[in-house]
Write an enzyme that holds these catalytic residues in place. Structure first.
Site, PDB file in Angstrom:
ATOM      1  N   GLU A  96      13.118  10.602  -3.332  1.00 33.00           N
ATOM      2  CA  GLU A  96      13.320   9.619  -2.342  1.00 33.00           C
ATOM      3  C   GLU A  96      14.868   9.131  -2.269  1.00 33.00           C
ATOM      4  O   GLU A  96      15.272   8.671  -1.240  1.00 33.00           O
ATOM      5  CB  GLU A  96      12.377   8.315  -2.523  1.00 33.00           C
ATOM      6  N   PRO A 114      -7.965  -4.819  -4.318  1.00 29.10           N
ATOM      7  CA  PRO A 114      -9.312  -4.187  -5.009  1.00 29.10           C
ATOM      8  C   PRO A 114     -10.486  -4.735  -4.291  1.00 29.10           C
ATOM      9  O   PRO A 114     -11.619  -4.450  -4.697  1.00 29.10           O
ATOM     10  CB  PRO A 114      -9.136  -5.265  -6.406  1.00 29.10           C
ATOM     11  N   GLY A 115     -10.613  -5.515  -3.071  1.00 29.34           N
ATOM     12  CA  GLY A 115     -11.549  -5.799  -2.405  1.00 29.34           C
ATOM     13  C   GLY A 115     -12.451  -4.506  -1.703  1.00 29.34           C
ATOM     14  O   GLY A 115     -13.525  -4.693  -1.461  1.00 29.34           O
ATOM     15  N   GLU A 119      -7.032   1.849  -5.349  1.00 27.24           N
ATOM     16  CA  GLU A 119      -5.463   2.317  -5.760  1.00 27.24           C
ATOM     17  C   GLU A 119      -5.032   1.302  -6.876  1.00 27.24           C
ATOM     18  O   GLU A 119      -5.167   0.180  -6.658  1.00 27.24           O
ATOM     19  CB  GLU A 119      -4.962   2.340  -4.794  1.00 27.24           C
ATOM     20  N   GLU A 140       8.694  17.245   3.319  1.00 25.63           N
ATOM     21  CA  GLU A 140       8.989  17.589   4.705  1.00 25.63           C
ATOM     22  C   GLU A 140       8.639  16.544   5.769  1.00 25.63           C
ATOM     23  O   GLU A 140       9.195  16.681   6.758  1.00 25.63           O
ATOM     24  CB  GLU A 140       8.496  19.206   4.816  1.00 25.63           C
TER      25      GLU A 140
END
Length: 183
Positions: A96, A114-115, A119, A140
């Site tokens: 990046e 978290p609800g 992740e 890409e």
């Protein structure tokens, strides 16, 4: 049994995508009643705090379709299957921003929502960053612009609503704490 645990009675996968999946679980609540939970499964992600020798925070601007706008963020990306988070952090920093580092220090890991989602983001601090001559290119389907902001500029970006990303705000607070502690 864990405090307030909800026992899964059934689980139905609704969607399986490249990045996320969605399932609906029927659960038994601690009081014995039943309810449904919509859950997004995510492989996890990394985010990198990278500060140049000139004390500039390396950030990227990219369009986020879910928000229908460009956001200014610290470098970040999702974990590839089986990938070690520290390797992912090094890869994302290079892809990046074109920077590489001498060492990645794990700061913390946190849940984003978290609800409804599992992740987890692993936050790293990149030590000894330098521009790489032959840096890996971005994916890409990613278009980014690299920024280098001082801590004061980043704080102003938050006040002005130019930085609205939680992981980036968290990173800036971390840098403020380091500064306050003389690190």
């Amino acid at each position: 049994m864990k405090k307030f645990e909800e026992k899964t009675l059934s689980s139905e996968k609704i969607f399986e995508g490249k990045i996320i999946s969605l399932q609906v679980d029927e659960v038994q609540l601690p009081d014995g009643n039943r309810s449904k939970r919509e859950i997004i499964k995510h492989p996890g992600a990394v985010a990198v705090i990278a500060v140049t020798e000139e004390n500039k925070i390396v950030m990227v601007e990219q369009y986020r379709k879910a928000m229908e706008r460009s956001l200014i963020e610290i470098p970040a990306g999702k974990l590839e299957k089986g990938e070690d988070p520290v390797d992912s952090a090094c890869r994302e920093l290079e892809e990046e921003t074109g920077y590489e580092c001498e060492k990645m220090e794990h700061i913390t890991s946190f849940y984003t929502s978290p609800g409804f989602a599992d992740e987890i983001v692993h936050l790293y601090f990149a030590h000894g960053i330098r521009k790489k001559e032959n840096a890996a290119s971005v994916d890409e389907d990613e278009f980014v612009e690299v920024y280098e902001l001082s801590l004061i500029e980043a704080e102003q970006y938050i006040k002005d609503g130019k930085i609205r990303d939680a992981k980036t705000a968290y990173a800036i607070q971390y840098l403020q704490l380091r500064k306050a502690l003389g690190q």
